[in-house]
Design a protein around this motif. Structure first.
Motif, short mmCIF file in Angstrom:
data_model
loop_
_atom_site.label_atom_id
_atom_site.label_comp_id
_atom_site.label_asym_id
_atom_site.label_seq_id
_atom_site.Cartn_x
_atom_site.Cartn_y
_atom_site.Cartn_z
N VAL A 212 1.45 -6.30 4.38
CA VAL A 212 1.98 -5.42 3.33
C VAL A 212 3.16 -4.64 3.89
N ARG B 3 -1.87 -0.97 0.40
CA ARG B 3 -2.31 -2.34 0.12
C ARG B 3 -2.78 -2.51 -1.33
N PHE C 208 0.06 -2.42 -3.67
CA PHE C 208 0.87 -3.64 -3.55
C PHE C 208 0.24 -4.79 -4.33
N LEU C 209 -1.06 -4.97 -4.19
CA LEU C 209 -1.74 -6.06 -4.89
C LEU C 209 -1.71 -5.85 -6.40
N SER D 252 5.16 -11.30 2.71
CA SER D 252 3.85 -10.98 2.14
C SER D 252 3.52 -11.92 0.98
N VAL E 203 9.31 -2.05 -3.44
CA VAL E 203 8.91 -3.18 -2.60
C VAL E 203 10.18 -3.89 -2.11
N GLY F 123 6.73 -8.24 5.77
CA GLY F 123 5.99 -7.93 4.54
C GLY F 123 6.83 -7.94 3.29
#
Length: 602
Positions: A53, A59, A62-63, A111, A134, A156
């Motif tokens: 990440v 995390r 991000f997901l 990532s 991101v 990442g």
């Protein structure tokens, strides 16, 4: 998939996949793949705590952000990079990492990978990246081997793979000798398209040594080919670009609605902005125009060898006026015998099993057994035009080159079909090839990384760079593979360091050698025109005139165009504000650590 299974799987072909090989090269590609896998011993990467990440986002966030992007683009167009890293080979390369990494392969690793299908979807990705902060890293096809491949500079990052779905040739104009392409169009694919339209005898493409790379990717990175159109950036005309905040612009005449000269006149009106999108992180190029070369009415490849290392000085003095006056017409190569021997495709151990560089007497003894015979330098060139014009130019070249004692013109009729000369002949007439891969077999698990300084076409500069490179390579116990690519008024010295990417000690020596080459060449006034991810900060730092005024200017542009710092942070040493001052720059002192200490919060 095991090495044995990979080696036996067939090579992807055009038009079945955008990244495939043309069928005329299929058998050659199969043999190249076989040779590469014969020397492969590197174990498959075992990975944990995945995906990686990027710093600056948690995390779970991000997901969730990835799930949001999947809902916009479709689940099938996003892949999370949570599997073992497979290095593949040139025709089946990874888009997750650098398959020829000189560091730990987890340093420059993505990532996730996203596959846009249009300029509008690239805009969606850019808006998403700004919303969630991101970092994204666009690639055309990811075949920038020797300079980092498809790997992102910031660990990442989400790789935006433009080539898989954006691979159309939008126009080929046989009247203007131009084309308009998307990022997934390779030199192989463009050449095949000319053949399909029956235009290959009417106009030529210009191709690099290997034809599998993206036309856009190679051009934007200022790569070169070997016809008179070899300066690819100089031969482009018109860009469509998605900016870091999501706006779309067209440069040059493309800014005029309904224009009819976008690929014919590159400048348009007002400031010429195309340059800021080459070797930068200021935008994502989604379309590009390119000029094509008219068939010159004939061609004839030629080759000379020269006996001694020191012949290089006189040779360059002879080349310069011939090149500037276009008697020598194409971007030709002057290649050292050590690399010529490696181009046979055999492992180094076939010639020498000792440590340190292969002794020159061993190299020359082996060269004497080849069809070229013993030599120190080989010049590969091409004459163009009707036969009487070629004959006149070739006579002038012969007269000048043979001023050097021991110079020999090689008769192509004496050379076998698989001799490297024929690969150079094809490339110099715009026919893409795959032969150039062979010298990577010099080392087991063969990988390469390049040192690429630019100098004037002068004998004293060539000898100074040759001596500098040879001395530093000997200090590190590395074989020296120099080749000069001669432009109109400058030449690129391309030094390929071949190493075993499964051998940590070899990788450390190769990187140490490169760092010394960069620093010592800069002190002599020679700067790189292109470099690997790991060296970008160091090379950018050598362009330091007036207290680093150029980098300060680049940073102001970056902050204006990309205030959230999402687009390819760190590419070519240009860091956005939120990364600066946090140790992200890679230097000799930072060792193999590619990450810094966090990013500035929103």
């Amino acid at each position: 998939m095991s090495f044995a299974e990979e080696a036996k799987s067939d090579v992807p072909t055009l038009p079945g996949t955008h990244s495939g090989i043309p069928t005329y090269l299929l058998e050659k590609a199969r043999k190249a793949k076989e040779g590469i896998f014969e020397g492969r011993t590197k174990p498959q990467n075992e990975r944990q705590k995945l995906p990686v990440v990027p710093q600056g986002i948690e995390r779970d966030e991000f997901l969730k952000a990835l799930a949001e992007l999947k809902s916009q683009l479709g689940d099938e167009h996003i892949e999370i990079n949570d599997k073992p890293l497979r290095d593949g080979w040139y025709m089946e390369h990874p888009n997750t990492h650098d398959s020829m990494t000189i560091l730990d392969e987890e340093e420059f690793v993505a990532s996730a990978i996203v596959y846009p299908g249009s300029t509008e979807e690239v805009q969606q990705i850019v808006h998403w990246a700004n919303k969630h902060r991101v970092p994204i890293f666009p690639i055309s096809m990811g075949r920038n081997l020797g300079y980092g491949g498809a790997a992102p500079r910031v660990r990442g990052s989400v790789t935006v793979d433009l080539g898989k779905r954006m691979n159309k040739i939008l126009d080929i104009n046989p009247e203007d000798y131009t084309c308009l392409v998307e990022p997934g169009v390779s030199f192989y694919a463009l050449y095949e398209a000319l053949k399909e339209k029956g235009l290959e005898e009417h106009m030529w493409i210009d191709t690099p040594d290997l034809g599998g790379g993206s036309v856009i990717g190679n051009t934007v990175d200022r790569g070169v080919g070997y016809t008179p159109y070899g300066d690819h950036w100089a031969m482009h005309s018109g860009l469509e670009v998605v900016l870091p905040m999501g706006e779309v612009i067209r440069t040059g005449m493309g800014a005029l609605p309904g224009n009819n000269t976008w690929q014919a006149f590159p400048y348009g009106f007002g400031p010429y902005s195309d340059g800021i999108f080459s070797q930068s992180n200021y935008g994502i190029v989604t379309k590009m125009g390119m000029t094509l070369m008219p068939n010159p009415g004939g061609y004839e490849a030629f080759m000379y060898t020269f006996a001694k290392d020191e012949d290089l000085e006189q040779l360059m003095e002879i080349i310069r006026p011939l090149r500037i006056s276009n008697i020598l017409e194409n971007v030709a190569q002057v290649r050292h015998v050590t690399q010529s021997l490696a181009a046979i495709g055999q492992p180094r151990t076939r010639f020498y099993s000792g440590t340190g560089p292969v002794p020159q007497e061993v190299i020359h003894a082996a060269a004497a057994q080849t069809p070229l015979g013993d030599h120190s330098w080989a010049y590969y060139g091409m004459a163009y035009g009707p036969s009487h014009i070629r004959a006149h130019k070739l006579a002038l070249i012969d007269q000048e080159f043979k001023r050097i004692p021991g110079a020999r013109r090689i008769d192509p009729a004496t050379l076998p079909e698989d001799e490297y000369f024929w690969a150079r002949e094809r490339v110099a007439r715009g026919v893409p090839d795959i032969h150039e891969l062979r010298w990577v077999n010099w080392a087991p698990n063969g990988a390469h990384i390049a040192f690429s300084p630019v100098s004037p076409i002068r004998g004293r500069d060539a000898m100074k760079l040759f001596a500098l490179g040879k001395r530093i390579h000997e200090q590190y116990g590395i074989d020296f593979f120099p080749a000069f690519c001669v432009g109109l008024r400058e030449m690129h010295l391309i030094v390929e360091i071949v190493f075993d990417r499964a051998d940590a000690e070899q990788k450390a020596r190769a990187l140490g050698c490169l760092r010394d080459l960069v620093d010592q060449a800069a002190r002599e006034g020679y700067g790189e025109y292109r470099t690997h991810l790991v060296l970008m900060d160091q090379v950018a730092g050598t362009y330091s005139w007036n207290d680093g005024a150029l980098m300060k200017f680049n940073e102001r542009l970056k902050d204006a165009l990309d205030p959230n710092g999402i687009l390819a942070p760190g590419r070519c040493g240009i860091w956005p504000k939120r990364y600066r001052g946090r140790g992200w720059e890679m230097t000799r002192e930072s060792g193999g650590q590619s990450e810094g200490d966090g990013v500035e919060s929103a």
